[in-house]
Design a protein around this motif. Structure first.
Motif, mmCIF file in Angstrom:
data_model
loop_
_atom_site.group_PDB
_atom_site.id
_atom_site.type_symbol
_atom_site.label_atom_id
_atom_site.label_comp_id
_atom_site.label_asym_id
_atom_site.label_seq_id
_atom_site.Cartn_x
_atom_site.Cartn_y
_atom_site.Cartn_z
ATOM 1 N N GLY A 366 0.821 -1.208 0.000
ATOM 2 C CA GLY A 366 0.000 0.000 0.000
ATOM 3 C C GLY A 366 0.848 1.248 0.000
ATOM 4 N N ARG A 367 0.193 2.373 0.209
ATOM 5 C CA ARG A 367 0.873 3.667 0.195
ATOM 6 C C ARG A 367 1.341 4.051 1.591
ATOM 7 N N VAL A 374 5.230 7.134 -2.163
ATOM 8 C CA VAL A 374 6.020 6.067 -1.545
ATOM 9 C C VAL A 374 5.114 4.863 -1.312
ATOM 10 N N LEU A 375 5.468 3.743 -1.934
ATOM 11 C CA LEU A 375 4.686 2.517 -1.832
ATOM 12 C C LEU A 375 5.455 1.457 -1.052
ATOM 13 N N LEU A 398 -1.022 0.372 -8.396
ATOM 14 C CA LEU A 398 -0.982 1.538 -7.511
ATOM 15 C C LEU A 398 -0.229 2.693 -8.157
ATOM 16 N N ALA A 399 0.915 2.381 -8.752
ATOM 17 C CA ALA A 399 1.727 3.424 -9.371
ATOM 18 C C ALA A 399 1.003 4.085 -10.532
ATOM 19 N N LEU A 408 -6.965 -4.024 -1.185
ATOM 20 C CA LEU A 408 -5.709 -3.873 -0.455
ATOM 21 C C LEU A 408 -5.938 -3.583 1.031
ATOM 22 N N ALA A 409 -7.201 -3.516 1.457
ATOM 23 C CA ALA A 409 -7.481 -3.207 2.859
ATOM 24 C C ALA A 409 -6.798 -4.168 3.830
#
Length: 420
Positions: A366-367, A374-375, A398-399, A408-409
């Motif tokens: 995640g972020r 930033v991941l 994501l990117a 992604l929770a």
């Protein structure tokens, strides 16, 4: 005066998760720089057992586990141990592990792992179809062995969950065990056989081959240890141990067991711990091994590699600083010799490496709370190789700002914070 570099996407860590993330970022049109503290596949990516363990959806943190754990912890060579000098440091992680073993959290973990594993199988299939990588995969099948009928029956609920998740296997008795793998000790009369089990025959070689693909497609590799990541309006500034800086549009933290410190500096105090994994790699002629063997009552595996036979497993939660305790690898090898009476134990090479482990057995994907640039992609525990391509897929999405292939929770960095 320190050198300064400009980069598009920087991936911190060149283990299997990092190089896969880099490959998928390139598929999104990003120019990638891999930054590695040692060399490609220097850590757990070199020493893992090579199993693509897609059916392994059952979290270690499970109801009743805390009644078993004290017995394990008191055995310095058992399947789960904590060196006495590390006891206080590990206490917060053990607290979160205890919370993750509730029935509700356990069910949540199975559901999350099931989704992740189906994505992992699909994405790794793409890697198996890539000409430069295809030779690293063998379909050997997997034999899960139990010491007794009682322990076999005790595992029935886990196998039921795997069946509900869509994974296929067959219960086999001694005659079939002998056909699938001759030479096992007579105690093994109960097993599960998964014919689709896939073996990576050279985990280090696969990781390096993926890194080679990244560089062949225009990526770059730089050696250096990342000391700091400072987000700014344009992305982030990365500072290396030699004082050099890199200006990046985006950063992926995929540094395995070393990711915890960087995440904390970014305001994300994740409870990541370090599983110290041990194994011994024997010459190929040590035993006529036909397929992957899981000795489930003893938490270790024996797997066939192109370079020989790897005997490894169990968990020692001891951080990054303590000296290796190779009595653990010797104990595993002694057990393997009892269970495979014809095994030749001479000429082996011992190894110890660091697996990044989260209390709920789910990775961090995640972020960062500090910046969307930033991941995070770390904390896979024993499943880094298995879930590497799926993690790369998710990082690429994501990117690119696209919806992720799964929720992604369950993997969010802040899930262990109060109210998280």
């Amino acid at each position: 005066m320190t050198a300064e570099t400009n980069a598009d996407s920087v991936v911190v860590g060149a283990g299997i998760v990092g190089v896969m993330a880099a490959l998928y970022l390139q598929a999104e049109g990003r120019k990638v720089l891999l930054v590695e503290r040692e060399e490609v596949a220097a850590g757990a990516s070199a020493g893992n057992a090579g199993i693509l363990a897609f059916p392994e959806i059952i979290p270690v943190a499970s109801p009743g586990i805390m009644f078993k754990a004290p017995k394990w912890l008191l055995d310095p060579l058992g399947p789960l141990s904590v060196p006495p000098t590390y006891g206080l440091k590990i206490a917060p992680w053990l607290f979160h592990f205890w919370r993750a073993s509730s029935r509700k959290a356990f069910a949540h973990g199975i559901a999350a792992q099931t989704e992740m594993m189906h994505l992992a199988a699909a994405e790794m299939r793409r890697m198996r179809e890539t000409p430069e990588l295809a030779g690293f995969f063998d379909t050997t099948g997997t034999l899960d062995l139990y010491d007794s009928e009682a322990s076999f029956d005790a595992a029935a609920s886990d196998w039921l969950e795997k069946e509900k998740a869509g994974f296929q296997f067959t219960s086999v008795g001694r005659a079939e065990i002998d056909r699938l793998q001759p030479g096992l000790a007579p105690q093994f009369r109960h097993a599960m056989y998964s014919p689709a089990g896939i073996q990576v025959n050279d985990p280090k070689g696969l990781t390096r081959a993926v890194a080679d693909l990244v560089t062949a497609r225009g990526g770059a590799l730089r050696k250096g240890e990342v000391r700091d990541i400072a987000p700014n309006a344009d992305g982030a500034i990365i500072t290396l141990d030699d004082g050099a800086t890199i200006k990046a549009t985006s950063v992926v933290v995929a540094g395995g067991a070393w990711s915890k410190t960087l995440a904390a500096r970014l305001g994300d105090p994740v409870p990541l711990e370090t599983e110290r994994g041990y194994n011994t790699t024997l010459p190929a002629q040590a035993f006529p091994l036909q397929r992957q063997l899981y000795f489930n009552d003893h938490a270790f595996v024996v797997t066939p590699l192109s370079e020989g036979i790897r005997v490894g497993g169990a968990v020692e939660l001891g951080g990054l600083e303590l000296a290796p305790n190779y009595r653990r690898s010797k104990a595993l090898l002694a057990k393997a010799a009892r269970f495979l009476p014809d095994l030749k134990t001479e000429g082996g090479r011992e190894w110890m490496g660091f697996r990044p482990s989260m209390p709920d057995c789910l990775p961090v994907i995640g972020r960062s709370s500090a910046s969307p640039a930033v991941l995070y992609a770390f904390g896979h525990g024993h499943l880094g190789l298995t879930q590497s391509a799926a993690t790369g897929r998710l990082i690429g999405e994501l990117a690119a700002g696209r919806p992720a292939s799964l929720s992604l929770a369950p993997f969010r960095p802040g899930r262990f914070l109060r109210g998280g």
